[in-house]
Design a protein around this motif. Structure first.
Motif: not given
Length: 128
Positions: A62-83
């Motif tokens: 029953d995984y709940a997919r995050p919904q960026w940028p809303g907080q009804e289903h928060p992002q939980q985390f995010h990763i910043d990658l230098r490219v």
């Protein structure tokens, strides 16, 4: 009274919830040039070496997919990658199943992407 504490000496791994652990481990390994280091479907678990760090992925019922940028289903985390090239990195991420986030804060200073399970991650340009 003095309390004895043991310092944390090692980060073992960062674990990310997913609808499909093996798929998300492969996505991040392919995105970063890493490798999948384990796939354990009987446990709903997969692991990848990403930029010299261990990332674990666990399949969650029953995984709940995050919904960026809303907080009804928060992002939980995010990763910043230098490219080295944001546009090329975004194209590569899209070819692996990512999408460009609809909202792009930062005035173009970075590119927000969405991984196949809905987690946002940012592609950041080289340091000046």
């Amino acid at each position: 009274m003095t309390t004895s504490t043991t310092p944390i000496t090692e980060l073992i791994a960062f674990t990310i919830d997913s609808s499909d652990a093996a798929r998300l481990a492969k996505f991040y390994a392919d995105l970063t040039g890493g490798e999948v280091t384990g796939d354990y479907p009987e446990y709903g678990y997969a692991a990848a070496s990403i930029l010299g760090s261990a990332f674990n992925f666990q399949t969650v019922a029953d995984y709940a997919r995050p919904q960026w940028p809303g907080q009804e289903h928060p992002q939980q985390f995010h990763i910043d990658l230098r490219v080295t090239d944001v546009a090329a990195a975004a194209d590569h991420a899209i070819s692996l199943g990512a999408t460009v986030a609809g909202e792009q804060p930062g005035g173009g200073a970075w590119q927000v992407m969405i991984d196949p399970d809905g987690h946002p991650f940012c592609l950041c340009p080289p340091k000046d």
